[in-house]
Structures are given as C-alpha cells and as structure tokens.
Design a protein around this motif. Structure first.
Motif, PDB file in Angstrom:
ATOM      1  N   LYS A 300       0.806  -1.219   0.000  1.00 19.52           N
ATOM      2  CA  LYS A 300       0.000   0.000   0.000  1.00 19.52           C
ATOM      3  C   LYS A 300       0.838   1.267   0.000  1.00 19.52           C
ATOM      4  CE  LYS A 300      -3.989  -2.059   2.380  1.00 19.52           C
ATOM      5  NZ  LYS A 300      -4.846  -2.012   3.599  1.00 19.52           N
ATOM      6  N   ILE A 301       1.607   1.498   1.064  1.00 22.84           N
ATOM      7  CA  ILE A 301       2.252   2.800   1.258  1.00 22.84           C
ATOM      8  C   ILE A 301       3.770   2.676   1.119  1.00 22.84           C
ATOM      9  CG2 ILE A 301       2.602   4.712   2.869  1.00 22.84           C
ATOM     10  CD1 ILE A 301      -0.116   4.112   4.042  1.00 22.84           C
ATOM     11  N   MET A 302       4.345   3.580   0.346  1.00 22.63           N
ATOM     12  CA  MET A 302       5.778   3.573   0.089  1.00 22.63           C
ATOM     13  C   MET A 302       6.574   3.830   1.365  1.00 22.63           C
ATOM     14  SD  MET A 302       7.893   6.043  -2.568  1.00 22.63           S
ATOM     15  CE  MET A 302       6.653   5.847  -3.848  1.00 22.63           C
ATOM     16  N   TYR A 303       7.644   3.054   1.525  1.00 27.87           N
ATOM     17  CA  TYR A 303       8.559   3.305   2.633  1.00 27.87           C
ATOM     18  C   TYR A 303       9.961   2.866   2.246  1.00 27.87           C
ATOM     19  CZ  TYR A 303       8.569  -1.638   4.269  1.00 27.87           C
ATOM     20  OH  TYR A 303       8.729  -3.005   4.390  1.00 27.87           O
ATOM     21  N   GLU A 304      10.946   3.455   2.907  1.00 23.34           N
ATOM     22  CA  GLU A 304      12.350   3.135   2.633  1.00 23.34           C
ATOM     23  C   GLU A 304      12.700   1.930   3.486  1.00 23.34           C
ATOM     24  OE1 GLU A 304      14.987   3.340   0.158  1.00 23.34           O
ATOM     25  OE2 GLU A 304      13.931   5.261   0.214  1.00 23.34           O
ATOM     26  N   VAL A 305      12.582   0.762   2.886  1.00 17.29           N
ATOM     27  CA  VAL A 305      12.625  -0.491   3.635  1.00 17.29           C
ATOM     28  C   VAL A 305      13.946  -0.712   4.364  1.00 17.29           C
ATOM     29  CG1 VAL A 305      13.380  -1.828   1.610  1.00 17.29           C
ATOM     30  CG2 VAL A 305      12.143  -2.967   3.470  1.00 17.29           C
ATOM     31  N   PHE A 327       9.648   8.874 -10.697  1.00 24.41           N
ATOM     32  CA  PHE A 327       9.899   7.946 -11.796  1.00 24.41           C
ATOM     33  C   PHE A 327       8.710   7.018 -12.042  1.00 24.41           C
ATOM     34  CE2 PHE A 327      14.564   8.578 -10.527  1.00 24.41           C
ATOM     35  CZ  PHE A 327      14.715   9.622 -11.432  1.00 24.41           C
ATOM     36  N   MET A 328       7.938   6.738 -11.012  1.00 22.80           N
ATOM     37  CA  MET A 328       6.716   5.967 -11.224  1.00 22.80           C
ATOM     38  C   MET A 328       5.683   6.802 -11.993  1.00 22.80           C
ATOM     39  SD  MET A 328       5.949   3.564  -7.933  1.00 22.80           S
ATOM     40  CE  MET A 328       6.582   1.884  -7.970  1.00 22.80           C
ATOM     41  N   GLY A 329       5.597   8.079 -11.666  1.00 18.26           N
ATOM     42  CA  GLY A 329       4.660   8.936 -12.377  1.00 18.26           C
ATOM     43  C   GLY A 329       4.951   8.999 -13.862  1.00 18.26           C
ATOM     44  N   ILE A 330       6.227   9.145 -14.210  1.00 15.97           N
ATOM     45  CA  ILE A 330       6.570   9.253 -15.627  1.00 15.97           C
ATOM     46  C   ILE A 330       6.451   7.899 -16.313  1.00 15.97           C
ATOM     47  CG2 ILE A 330       9.086   8.872 -15.612  1.00 15.97           C
ATOM     48  CD1 ILE A 330       9.244  11.484 -17.311  1.00 15.97           C
ATOM     49  N   THR A 331       6.645   6.816 -15.572  1.00 13.67           N
ATOM     50  CA  THR A 331       6.436   5.485 -16.133  1.00 13.67           C
ATOM     51  C   THR A 331       4.973   5.295 -16.510  1.00 13.67           C
ATOM     52  OG1 THR A 331       8.284   4.512 -14.897  1.00 13.67           O
ATOM     53  CG2 THR A 331       6.573   3.004 -15.652  1.00 13.67           C
ATOM     54  N   LEU A 346       0.670   5.023  -5.671  1.00 14.97           N
ATOM     55  CA  LEU A 346       0.927   6.444  -5.439  1.00 14.97           C
ATOM     56  C   LEU A 346      -0.221   7.106  -4.681  1.00 14.97           C
ATOM     57  CD1 LEU A 346       2.578   7.660  -8.781  1.00 14.97           C
ATOM     58  CD2 LEU A 346       3.699   7.105  -6.620  1.00 14.97           C
ATOM     59  N   ALA A 347      -1.447   6.728  -4.986  1.00 15.59           N
ATOM     60  CA  ALA A 347      -2.589   7.325  -4.299  1.00 15.59           C
ATOM     61  C   ALA A 347      -2.576   6.978  -2.814  1.00 15.59           C
ATOM     62  CB  ALA A 347      -3.887   6.851  -4.946  1.00 15.59           C
ATOM     63  N   GLN A 348      -2.316   5.717  -2.495  1.00 13.61           N
ATOM     64  CA  GLN A 348      -2.273   5.317  -1.089  1.00 13.61           C
ATOM     65  C   GLN A 348      -1.085   5.965  -0.366  1.00 13.61           C
ATOM     66  OE1 GLN A 348      -3.784   0.899  -0.642  1.00 13.61           O
ATOM     67  NE2 GLN A 348      -2.757   1.105  -2.623  1.00 13.61           N
ATOM     68  N   GLU A 390       6.719  15.226  -4.551  1.00 11.96           N
ATOM     69  CA  GLU A 390       6.780  14.345  -5.714  1.00 11.96           C
ATOM     70  C   GLU A 390       5.632  13.337  -5.725  1.00 11.96           C
ATOM     71  OE1 GLU A 390       8.578  14.679  -8.291  1.00 11.96           O
ATOM     72  OE2 GLU A 390      10.682  15.117  -7.868  1.00 11.96           O
ATOM     73  N   VAL A 391       5.280  12.805  -4.563  1.00 16.64           N
ATOM     74  CA  VAL A 391       4.194  11.822  -4.569  1.00 16.64           C
ATOM     75  C   VAL A 391       2.854  12.499  -4.840  1.00 16.64           C
ATOM     76  CG1 VAL A 391       3.541  11.764  -2.098  1.00 16.64           C
ATOM     77  CG2 VAL A 391       3.468   9.664  -3.474  1.00 16.64           C
ATOM     78  N   PHE A 392       2.693  13.753  -4.405  1.00 16.82           N
ATOM     79  CA  PHE A 392       1.463  14.479  -4.718  1.00 16.82           C
ATOM     80  C   PHE A 392       1.371  14.766  -6.218  1.00 16.82           C
ATOM     81  CE2 PHE A 392       1.331  16.634  -0.246  1.00 16.82           C
ATOM     82  CZ  PHE A 392       0.927  15.434   0.312  1.00 16.82           C
ATOM     83  N   GLN A 393       2.391  15.420  -6.763  1.00 15.37           N
ATOM     84  CA  GLN A 393       2.279  15.868  -8.150  1.00 15.37           C
ATOM     85  C   GLN A 393       2.368  14.706  -9.148  1.00 15.37           C
ATOM     86  OE1 GLN A 393       5.306  18.871  -8.041  1.00 15.37           O
ATOM     87  NE2 GLN A 393       6.932  17.540  -8.780  1.00 15.37           N
ATOM     88  N   SER A 394       2.947  13.586  -8.743  1.00 10.57           N
ATOM     89  CA  SER A 394       2.967  12.425  -9.631  1.00 10.57           C
ATOM     90  C   SER A 394       1.582  11.838  -9.841  1.00 10.57           C
ATOM     91  CB  SER A 394       3.919  11.358  -9.082  1.00 10.57           C
ATOM     92  OG  SER A 394       5.262  11.796  -9.163  1.00 10.57           O
ATOM     93  N   LEU A 395       0.650  12.145  -8.935  1.00  7.86           N
ATOM     94  CA  LEU A 395      -0.736  11.731  -9.141  1.00  7.86           C
ATOM     95  C   LEU A 395      -1.319  12.356 -10.402  1.00  7.86           C
ATOM     96  CD1 LEU A 395      -2.124  12.143  -5.501  1.00  7.86           C
ATOM     97  CD2 LEU A 395      -1.643   9.974  -6.658  1.00  7.86           C
ATOM     98  N   LEU A 396      -0.762  13.483 -10.813  1.00  5.02           N
ATOM     99  CA  LEU A 396      -1.279  14.202 -11.971  1.00  5.02           C
ATOM    100  C   LEU A 396      -0.693  13.701 -13.284  1.00  5.02           C
ATOM    101  CD1 LEU A 396      -1.027  17.812 -10.485  1.00  5.02           C
ATOM    102  CD2 LEU A 396      -3.112  16.446 -10.751  1.00  5.02           C
ATOM    103  N   ALA A 397       0.384  12.931 -13.219  1.00  2.00           N
ATOM    104  CA  ALA A 397       1.125  12.578 -14.430  1.00  2.00           C
ATOM    105  C   ALA A 397       0.265  11.953 -15.528  1.00  2.00           C
ATOM    106  CB  ALA A 397       2.296  11.664 -14.069  1.00  2.00           C
TER     107      ALA A 397
END
Length: 461
Positions: A300-305, A327-331, A346-348, A390-397
C-alpha cells in the motif's frame, strides 16, 4: 495557464474509490487524490515549505547550493522536482531560482562538474543535475538566457562525459561511483550511477532519435543484469566492489535504484516500434514493476525499507522516496499498462504522506514515515518535503501529456559533442590535492623562497 501540461485521456477512475476520502488532521494538508485542484493546492503548500530551505537566491549565497548538511547533488534533484511542479501546476514563481541555480553550477565543459565539488563528486551526483536538465528539455521549461548552454546540450554534456568513463577493465564494464581516483568510493561500482547513465541514455534516445544513446542504454542495462546489480528476481542491490571484480556486493535495496531503472525501461519501451524490442522492454518493465512491491508496506504505502523502520535514514536517504514517486509517475505516462498498479500505490502513499504533513508550528511540515497513522515522525527537511511534493504531483502525471521529443513539442537546442573534453572525461579535471601534492608544493615554495633570498643577498653584495 498549463498549456504545456496538456491533458491526455487516461483511465483515472482506476484509483480505488476508497481513497477519495479527504484527509484532514488538525491543520494538515487537505488532499483528495481524485481531485486535481486539491492535488495542486497540496503541492503548492509542500513546495513552499521545501523552497524555504533554499537560500541560493539571497545576497552573499551561492546559487544552486543547499545549506549544510545537504550535499550538492540534492539541490539538482530539488530543481528537478520544481521543474515538474511548474509543469503540473502552472505556478512559475520558482522558475528563476531553478534557471539561475542550474546555470551557476554547470562548471567547466558545461557538464555539471563545478570545481568546488570535486572532493565528493560522484557520477550519480553529476547525473541528477543532468536528469534535471533533460526534464527541462522534455517539459518545455523556459530556456536559459541566450548565449548560455541550453537544457538538451547540458544533458548531452553529462552523458558524454560519463560515456568516456565506462570501464571494461574492471567488472567487465560499468561506471565507478566516484569520478576522481582519490575520492572515497572510487573502488565501488554502484547501482544508482549506472542506473542514472542508463536512464539518461534512454531519455536522450527518445528525445533526439539518435540510436547511439539507445545502444548505450542497452549496453548499460545488459551489463547491470549480467554483473548482478539487478538480480534474477529483479532486486536492485546497492553496488559491487571493484577489487572483487564486482562479485562482492552490498545487498541493501533503495527505492531510487528501482525507480531509476523502472523509468529508464519505460522510456525504452515507449521509444521503439520494433515488435521484438517492444515485447522485451514490456516484459522487463513488468518484472521490475512487480518487484517494486518491496517498497510498499502491505502493498500500500511507500517506505524506505532499508532504514525507515529503524529510524536510521541519513540526509540523502530521506529524499529517496521522492525519486521513486517521480519515476513511477513518468512510467505511468509512458507505458499505459503500468497505470493501474502505479496509481494505486501512489494514491495510497500520497494519502499517507498528507496525513503525516502535520509537523512544525504551522502543522503542515512533512515527516518521512508515511506509514504512521496520522502522526508526524519528528523528521523534517528538504528530503521530507520533496518526497511529499513528488508523490502528490505524480498523481497528476497520467492526466498530462508525456515528455516532449525534438519531433513533437521539444524546442531545446542540443550539442552532440558537449562534454567531450579529455580532462573532464578522464577524471583529471581539478582533482583534489593529495598529501604528496601538498608536500611537493611546500618543497617548491621553500626552494623558490631560498633562491629569491639568495639572489637578493647577492645583489646587495
């Protein structure tokens, strides 16, 4: 006006409806992940908080530098975030600091190698500035002043200078982490440096149509797979040690390593109409995307493992989620078949980030642990703000047109021979002084002084 960010049709409704709930805690940033105006408003708040750490536009300060404890490379990464911020929001208030800062840091040969950074200048550091320049060319960002090197030429200069450092004598190829032999880390070939080189080559190939860049990208990707920086199950380790011929590796995994290769593969996939090549890059892209699940807690949620659960992320690492988000947004823009999985993640993640942007006196300072439930982790800084941005604006990609090429909407002037000076390629350019250099210089100074005094004494006599 967001003319350059023209929308394209996309299956936006694929984002789970459960995430449409508006996030609001105390005075926290309000975010509805399905509403464009809400996303843009949240991005504006976070961008403002990020830029407050930058003082390079103030009297007596150095354009293109962040204050201590940030390393030089992170300012280039931040400028990349602001280029996309302008593209997605239409807010141009930060454009001039990006242009001024990047122009100030181009260094000799226009390859982002300023002399005052040589003691810690890695190929990855240089590449993040080159990638920002490439983003500016692809997004149609305002061009530098007339007479200055243009965005495409700057990206080409970085790529050319790094291509000359490709080293088949050790590990069968690849780039070392550090550029200069005397720097700590020169005996290491790390994944991010080679990933950036692959990524930049893929972007240049798509933008220019020049097959040489694509050939380099394929060569770098194949080497990374063969040497084991990318494992058979598509894990991205940190790097390999040169003295062991890269058989000894650091197995730690960072979000930005996966992101840099993922998006590079997306550019390669988007840039071919050869059925065999298209099928190959689609297969690689899908396997890489599936492997990114390691960076999403409970899928669900991104984290630096590697560090986030233990509270051990350093200054650099606290910004890494920004680049996986970008990079996920542009992908998702370049490869439609990746859309649903990427946008769900990205949404979560954006929801988690907004719930944790509740720190500071303004109750809108972003923390770094998005998996905490409506709780600020106490961390703050450029990395935390940039990651949230970046995670906010990548939602718009997916709503916006993908990156330009020279044959579509791109208008940046290139220079295929940029960055080809022999000194800058060989790593001899402005190398840091060694102890031997200093001792030798001291000896020569003493000798010259003795000769001067002796000559003066003779003249007096």
């Amino acid at each position: 006006m967001r003319l350059l960010g023209a929308r394209k049709s996309s299956p936006w409704a694929a984002i789970p409806l459960v995430l449409s709930t508006v996030v609001g805690v105390c005075q926290a940033i309000q975010l509805d992940v399905n509403d464009e105006d809400s996303i843009i408003a949240a991005a504006k708040v976070v961008a403002k908080g990020m830029v407050e750490y930058y003082h390079g536009n103030e009297p007596g300060q150095i354009p293109g530098n962040l204050p201590q404890p940030y390393y030089w490379w992170e300012c280039g990464a931040m400028f990349g975030a602001l280029i996309d911020y302008w593209y997605f929001t239409g807010d141009d208030q930060y454009n001039q600091i990006v242009i001024d800062g990047m122009m100030h840091q181009i260094g000799t040969a226009n390859a982002f190698m300023p002399p005052n950074q040589t003691q810690s200048l890695g190929n990855d550091d240089q590449a993040f500035w080159g990638i920002a320049a490439m983003m500016a060319a692809e997004r149609g960002f305002p061009n530098p002043p007339e007479g200055s090197p243009q965005w495409l030429a700057l990206a080409q200069a970085v790529f050319n200078s790094q291509a000359a450092r490709w080293e088949p004598a050790t590990c069968g190829g690849g780039l070392r982490w550090q550029i200069f032999p005397l720097n700590n880390g020169y005996d290491y070939k790390n994944t991010i440096s080679n990933g950036c080189f692959f990524h930049l080559g893929a972007r240049l190939a798509r933008y220019t149509g020049n097959k040489t860049y694509a050939d380099w990208a394929v060569k770098t990707y194949d080497w990374s797979r063969n040497v084991g920086l990318i494992t058979d199950d598509y894990k991205f380790v940190d790097g390999g040690k040169v003295p062991s011929n890269c058989t000894a590796k650091d197995p730690v995994q960072w979000t930005y390593n996966g992101g840099i290769f993922l998006s590079g593969a997306a550019f390669m996939y988007n840039n071919t109409d050869n059925v065999t090549d298209t099928a190959y890059w689609k297969q690689e892209l899908q396997k890489m995307l599936d492997a990114q699940a390691i960076y999403f807690q409970d899928n669900k949620i991104m984290y630096e493992v590697a560090c986030e659960p233990y509270g051990t992320c350093n200054i650099d690492q606290r910004s890494f989620k920004a680049y996986l988000s970008r990079f996920m947004g542009i992908t998702a823009q370049l490869a439609d078949f990746t859309h649903d999985k990427i946008m769900s993640w990205l949404a979560q993640s954006a929801t988690g980030a907004a719930q944790n942007c509740i720190g500071g006196t303004n109750k809108q300072t972003c923390g770094g642990r998005w998996t905490l439930d409506k709780k600020w982790d106490g961390n703050f800084g450029v990395g935390e703000q940039m990651s949230a941005l970046e995670v906010f604006q990548s939602l718009l990609a997916p709503r916006y047109r993908g990156p330009c090429t020279s044959g579509t909407c791109g208008n940046s002037t290139g220079d295929p021979s940029a960055g080809t000076g022999s000194a800058i390629q060989s790593g001899k350019y402005n190398r840091p002084a060694t102890t031997g250099d200093k001792v030798g210089a001291g000896f020569l100074t003493t000798l010259c002084l003795a000769l001067l005094l002796g000559g003066t004494y003779w003249l007096v006599l």
